[in-house]
Scaffold this motif. Structure first.
Motif, PDB file in Angstrom:
ATOM      1  N   ASP A  29     -11.935 -46.323  70.288  1.00 51.45           N
ATOM      2  CA  ASP A  29     -10.317 -46.002  70.517  1.00 51.45           C
ATOM      3  C   ASP A  29      -9.574 -47.431  70.836  1.00 51.45           C
ATOM      4  OD1 ASP A  29     -10.187 -43.462  70.625  1.00 51.45           O
ATOM      5  OD2 ASP A  29     -10.675 -43.047  72.476  1.00 51.45           O
ATOM      6  N   HIS A  32      -9.194 -49.283  67.496  1.00 55.70           N
ATOM      7  CA  HIS A  32      -7.840 -48.585  66.606  1.00 55.70           C
ATOM      8  C   HIS A  32      -6.344 -48.987  67.434  1.00 55.70           C
ATOM      9  CE1 HIS A  32     -10.024 -46.631  63.418  1.00 55.70           C
ATOM     10  NE2 HIS A  32     -11.046 -46.289  64.223  1.00 55.70           N
ATOM     11  N   GLU A  33      -6.627 -49.000  68.781  1.00 54.94           N
ATOM     12  CA  GLU A  33      -5.321 -49.419  69.359  1.00 54.94           C
ATOM     13  C   GLU A  33      -4.892 -50.788  68.871  1.00 54.94           C
ATOM     14  OE1 GLU A  33      -3.837 -50.697  73.812  1.00 54.94           O
ATOM     15  OE2 GLU A  33      -5.499 -49.182  73.593  1.00 54.94           O
ATOM     16  N   ALA A  35      -5.680 -52.616  66.326  1.00 57.94           N
ATOM     17  CA  ALA A  35      -5.444 -52.483  64.766  1.00 57.94           C
ATOM     18  C   ALA A  35      -3.953 -52.111  64.557  1.00 57.94           C
ATOM     19  CB  ALA A  35      -6.283 -51.405  64.074  1.00 57.94           C
ATOM     20  N   ALA A  36      -3.698 -50.950  65.532  1.00 54.05           N
ATOM     21  CA  ALA A  36      -2.110 -50.506  65.372  1.00 54.05           C
ATOM     22  C   ALA A  36      -1.051 -51.508  65.894  1.00 54.05           C
ATOM     23  CB  ALA A  36      -1.860 -49.284  66.395  1.00 54.05           C
ATOM     24  N   ARG A  37      -1.759 -52.311  66.980  1.00 51.54           N
ATOM     25  CA  ARG A  37      -0.854 -53.455  67.771  1.00 51.54           C
ATOM     26  C   ARG A  37      -0.799 -54.296  66.718  1.00 51.54           C
ATOM     27  NH1 ARG A  37       0.354 -54.212  72.648  1.00 51.54           N
ATOM     28  NH2 ARG A  37      -1.293 -52.843  73.502  1.00 51.54           N
ATOM     29  N   GLU A  39      -0.982 -54.360  63.560  1.00 46.45           N
ATOM     30  CA  GLU A  39      -0.036 -54.111  62.288  1.00 46.45           C
ATOM     31  C   GLU A  39       1.335 -54.076  62.483  1.00 46.45           C
ATOM     32  OE1 GLU A  39      -0.217 -53.023  58.535  1.00 46.45           O
ATOM     33  OE2 GLU A  39      -1.784 -52.873  59.318  1.00 46.45           O
ATOM     34  N   GLY A  40       1.761 -53.720  63.807  1.00 50.96           N
ATOM     35  CA  GLY A  40       3.139 -53.810  64.155  1.00 50.96           C
ATOM     36  C   GLY A  40       3.501 -55.092  64.155  1.00 50.96           C
ATOM     37  N   ARG A  42       2.296 -57.697  62.072  1.00 53.44           N
ATOM     38  CA  ARG A  42       1.756 -58.340  61.033  1.00 53.44           C
ATOM     39  C   ARG A  42       2.658 -59.245  60.719  1.00 53.44           C
ATOM     40  NH1 ARG A  42      -1.385 -56.712  55.955  1.00 53.44           N
ATOM     41  NH2 ARG A  42      -2.344 -54.944  57.030  1.00 53.44           N
ATOM     42  N   VAL A  85       1.165 -48.838  72.704  1.00 55.54           N
ATOM     43  CA  VAL A  85       0.927 -48.879  71.330  1.00 55.54           C
ATOM     44  C   VAL A  85       1.010 -47.349  71.036  1.00 55.54           C
ATOM     45  CG1 VAL A  85      -0.117 -49.595  69.241  1.00 55.54           C
ATOM     46  CG2 VAL A  85      -0.100 -50.991  71.138  1.00 55.54           C
ATOM     47  N   ARG A  87      -0.106 -44.669  68.397  1.00 54.70           N
ATOM     48  CA  ARG A  87      -0.979 -44.515  67.540  1.00 54.70           C
ATOM     49  C   ARG A  87      -0.531 -43.393  66.708  1.00 54.70           C
ATOM     50  NH1 ARG A  87      -6.917 -44.722  69.523  1.00 54.70           N
ATOM     51  NH2 ARG A  87      -7.116 -43.774  67.402  1.00 54.70           N
ATOM     52  N   PRO A  88      -0.640 -43.316  65.221  1.00 57.74           N
ATOM     53  CA  PRO A  88      -0.372 -42.093  64.599  1.00 57.74           C
ATOM     54  C   PRO A  88      -1.407 -41.026  64.901  1.00 57.74           C
ATOM     55  CG  PRO A  88      -1.310 -43.656  63.169  1.00 57.74           C
ATOM     56  CD  PRO A  88      -0.994 -44.368  64.348  1.00 57.74           C
TER      57      PRO A  88
END
Length: 230
Positions: A29, A32-33, A35-37, A39-40, A42, A85, A87-88
């Motif tokens: 988890d 992926h958290e 990764a989402a952070r 990505e936002g 980037r 964050v 996450r979808p």
């Protein structure tokens, strides 16, 4: 983010963020958290972020971003953020599987190993809800967590020189689907007619890290119909 981490320069164009050395849903988890952070946040030169069981590898263009030290500084800046964050929601993918027979030649052996009937193995396997922890080994191969401990089975003593694409197998405490015909030593209990990897597709891999997989038992006739339609 509340978990400790280590930054490891992987090569001249990648840095790995390592959170732990175990397979664990909570650790995944966090992967992926983060990764989402990232990505936002980037920025130009960040090429790709690849999540694994307990780590995240960030690939970058050194001619745009700079050195590994520059990337590590950017990562530390965003890893210390306490902002929530969003996450979808996880995507659920239902995969039809024809169990046993020539399509699942090891089903009988798995059943004998656990003192179950073949139907009990199928019901237990198909009743699970599996998390895609990572993609690896071969293109599109998803390592799935969530297999019932009652189905954990050692790999075959002698691997097969070729496992057909779509084969569903068990190895230790994991289950998975072979997207391509490759050698392999997993215990094969069924096969899906669904194509898991298409190099010509807009999204080559059917599954992605973070997805949820459920298996749906089908008969031989439905399997043949799926193949004809595909």
């Amino acid at each position: 983010m509340t978990m400790e981490y280590t930054l490891v320069p992987l090569c001249e164009y990648a840095v790995t963020i390592r959170f732990a050395d175990r397979i664990d849903e909570r650790v995944n988890d966090v992967v992926h958290e983060v990764a989402a952070r990232l990505e936002g946040a980037r920025k130009e030169g960040i090429i790709e972020m690849v999540p694994a069981f307990s780590s995240l590898t960030v690939y970058y263009d050194p001619f745009v971003v700079g050195s590994a030290a520059d990337v590590c500084a950017w990562l530390r800046e965003h890893l210390k953020s306490s902002e929530p964050v969003v996450r979808p929601p996880a995507r659920t993918v239902v995969i039809p599987v024809c169990y046993g027979g020539e399509l699942g030649p090891d089903l009988a052996e798995v059943a004998r190993f656990h003192g179950m009937t073949e139907d009990e193995v199928v019901a237990l396997h198909a009743g699970g809800r599996y998390r895609v922890y990572m993609i690896g080994f071969s293109p599109g191969f998803a390592y799935l967590g969530g297999l019932s401990p009652r189905l954990a089975t050692p790999r075959r003593r002698v691997p097969r020189t070729m496992v057909p694409a779509g084969s569903v197998g068990i190895a230790g405490a994991q289950t998975g689907v072979y997207p391509l015909a490759t050698p392999g030593g997993w215990q094969l209990i069924g096969r899906t007619p669904v194509k898991l990897f298409d190099p010509h597709g807009e999204k080559p891999s059917l599954l992605s890290a973070g997805d949820i997989v459920q298996f749906r038992p089908i008969g031989r006739e439905e399997f043949a119909r799926w193949e004809r339609e595909r």
